[in-house]
Design an enzyme around this catalytic site. Sequence first.
Site, PDB file in Angstrom:
ATOM      1  N   CYS A  82      -6.749   7.142  24.776  1.00  0.00           N
ATOM      2  CA  CYS A  82      -7.347   6.089  25.249  1.00  0.00           C
ATOM      3  C   CYS A  82      -8.689   6.365  25.930  1.00  0.00           C
ATOM      4  O   CYS A  82      -9.767   5.740  26.062  1.00  0.00           O
ATOM      5  CB  CYS A  82      -6.478   5.087  25.494  1.00  0.00           C
ATOM      6  SG  CYS A  82      -5.277   4.527  24.280  1.00  0.00           S
ATOM      7  N   THR A 130       1.190   3.445   2.207  1.00  0.00           N
ATOM      8  CA  THR A 130       2.023   3.579   3.751  1.00  0.00           C
ATOM      9  C   THR A 130       3.415   2.934   3.414  1.00  0.00           C
ATOM     10  O   THR A 130       4.488   3.485   3.720  1.00  0.00           O
ATOM     11  CB  THR A 130       1.255   3.184   4.861  1.00  0.00           C
ATOM     12  OG1 THR A 130       0.039   3.913   4.834  1.00  0.00           O
ATOM     13  CG2 THR A 130       2.085   3.414   5.974  1.00  0.00           C
ATOM     14  N   CYS A 190      -3.470   6.600  28.090  1.00  0.00           N
ATOM     15  CA  CYS A 190      -3.108   7.959  27.465  1.00  0.00           C
ATOM     16  C   CYS A 190      -4.369   8.654  27.551  1.00  0.00           C
ATOM     17  O   CYS A 190      -5.694   8.186  27.376  1.00  0.00           O
ATOM     18  CB  CYS A 190      -2.461   8.077  26.245  1.00  0.00           C
ATOM     19  SG  CYS A 190      -3.584   7.719  24.818  1.00  0.00           S
ATOM     20  N   HIS A 243       1.213  -4.646   6.686  1.00  0.00           N
ATOM     21  CA  HIS A 243      -0.121  -4.706   7.555  1.00  0.00           C
ATOM     22  C   HIS A 243      -1.367  -5.035   6.928  1.00  0.00           C
ATOM     23  O   HIS A 243      -2.575  -5.278   7.582  1.00  0.00           O
ATOM     24  CB  HIS A 243      -0.178  -3.367   8.428  1.00  0.00           C
ATOM     25  CG  HIS A 243      -0.384  -2.093   7.255  1.00  0.00           C
ATOM     26  ND1 HIS A 243       0.604  -1.327   6.795  1.00  0.00           N
ATOM     27  CD2 HIS A 243      -1.544  -1.447   6.968  1.00  0.00           C
ATOM     28  CE1 HIS A 243       0.230  -0.488   6.040  1.00  0.00           C
ATOM     29  NE2 HIS A 243      -1.188  -0.486   6.036  1.00  0.00           N
ATOM     30  N   GLU A 244      -1.451  -5.172   5.632  1.00  0.00           N
ATOM     31  CA  GLU A 244      -2.672  -5.466   5.028  1.00  0.00           C
ATOM     32  C   GLU A 244      -2.476  -7.100   4.714  1.00  0.00           C
ATOM     33  O   GLU A 244      -1.600  -7.483   3.885  1.00  0.00           O
ATOM     34  CB  GLU A 244      -2.980  -5.035   3.672  1.00  0.00           C
ATOM     35  CG  GLU A 244      -3.277  -3.367   3.845  1.00  0.00           C
ATOM     36  CD  GLU A 244      -3.295  -2.646   2.322  1.00  0.00           C
ATOM     37  OE1 GLU A 244      -3.354  -3.505   1.360  1.00  0.00           O
ATOM     38  OE2 GLU A 244      -3.335  -1.633   2.333  1.00  0.00           O
ATOM     39  N   CYS A 282       1.053  -1.284  -0.044  1.00  0.00           N
ATOM     40  CA  CYS A 282       0.030   0.009  -0.038  1.00  0.00           C
ATOM     41  C   CYS A 282       0.748   1.469  -0.020  1.00  0.00           C
ATOM     42  O   CYS A 282       2.076   1.376  -0.030  1.00  0.00           O
ATOM     43  CB  CYS A 282      -0.916   0.102   1.320  1.00  0.00           C
ATOM     44  SG  CYS A 282      -0.130   0.570   2.925  1.00  0.00           S
ATOM     45  N   CYS A 315      -4.534   6.237  19.761  1.00  0.00           N
ATOM     46  CA  CYS A 315      -3.645   6.249  21.013  1.00  0.00           C
ATOM     47  C   CYS A 315      -2.316   7.079  20.727  1.00  0.00           C
ATOM     48  O   CYS A 315      -1.865   7.150  19.723  1.00  0.00           O
ATOM     49  CB  CYS A 315      -3.315   4.942  21.322  1.00  0.00           C
ATOM     50  SG  CYS A 315      -1.928   4.826  22.691  1.00  0.00           S
ATOM     51  N   HIS A 343       5.887   4.781   1.280  1.00  0.00           N
ATOM     52  CA  HIS A 343       6.293   6.105   2.203  1.00  0.00           C
ATOM     53  C   HIS A 343       7.564   5.254   3.115  1.00  0.00           C
ATOM     54  O   HIS A 343       8.690   5.924   3.068  1.00  0.00           O
ATOM     55  CB  HIS A 343       5.178   6.676   2.998  1.00  0.00           C
ATOM     56  CG  HIS A 343       4.329   7.672   2.429  1.00  0.00           C
ATOM     57  ND1 HIS A 343       4.882   8.901   1.990  1.00  0.00           N
ATOM     58  CD2 HIS A 343       3.133   7.448   2.311  1.00  0.00           C
ATOM     59  CE1 HIS A 343       3.875   9.289   1.300  1.00  0.00           C
ATOM     60  NE2 HIS A 343       2.722   8.692   1.759  1.00  0.00           N
TER      61      HIS A 343
END
Length: 343
Positions: free
Chosen positions: A96, A39, A93, A60-61, A37, A104, A42
């Site tokens: 959250c 990201t 935090c 992450h996909e 993707c 977060c 990048h």
Amino acid sequence: MRTVAYIGDRRLQVGDVESRQPGRGEVRIRVAYVGLCGTDLHIIHGSMDARVDTPLVFGHEMSGTIDAVGDDVDGWNVGEKVTVMPLDWDGTCPACLAGNEHICQNLDFIGIDSPGALQQLWNVPAHTLVRMPDGIPLDAAALVEPVAVAVHDVRRSELVADQKAVVIGGGPIGVLIAVVARHFGAEVAVIELDPARRAQVEGLGFRTLDPRSTDQVSWVEEWTGGAGADVVFEVSGAAAAVLGAPHLAKVRGTIVVVAIHPTPREVDLQRVFWRELRLLGARVYQRTDFETAVDLIGDGVIPTDLMISRIVSMEDTQAAFADVENGRAMKILVDVGTEGEAA
């Protein structure tokens, strides 16, 4: 097991490392497919070098099956098909505590801030798992994460049925936003420079516009009866698109910034002021967005055959990024599974 890692200077390395048993609260996934993707691009370009540690196994996909279950993990069994919502928050935090765990302030975006899915056996926290129905093949299941992005973007915009939306950018996320917005009842137009991508978008039944040959402001005004679009999604990542987006929106319309902009952009705040526009960021997703994405894929709403341009081997990942960068593909999947099965 084999991995693909970013090692800096736009270079990837395919290597072998020892796998490990899942720890307490973890599961180990035998990864099947990983989508490439923007990201990831990048990362490869070095835009995230200040954030990531190299070598970084990214991605992450994904889709896969559970290979092993660690201690204190309930409700998951070896062999189940899954994808991962790659967010691990601290729960303490201010964000959250306000109910915004997905953004977060100390978020571990798995695949960027910690090792990702481009490895044959991947250990993840059990709470990140999303169960996949048997009817969804594993190649299509790798699209759940980008579909969840689109669902979150549309939901964040508060777009409703019978409104008009403009999507700037006809790449993978732009197409998915258009499909999701139409499914929710909106009328959608897509602005895209590349003629091949415009043809694909038109093949899905959407209006398209080439901004180089047509004045996009005049076109949108005519399409909307002089009002402007209810929602404008900026998905292209181009500076000119950010500057022009406020001129496409109606009075009290909404602009959603979806693309990752690696540097600050000029924004026409005078137009934002004059029309009382809303300017919104849409970063990731929430669990409900993943659940909706699974349903949309399972129900055949998402054109998975169009979205998956091709599947490549781990060794061909570096070359595949050239097509991602040049827009010659919608979604390229990397076959990580040792058996290479699609279902």
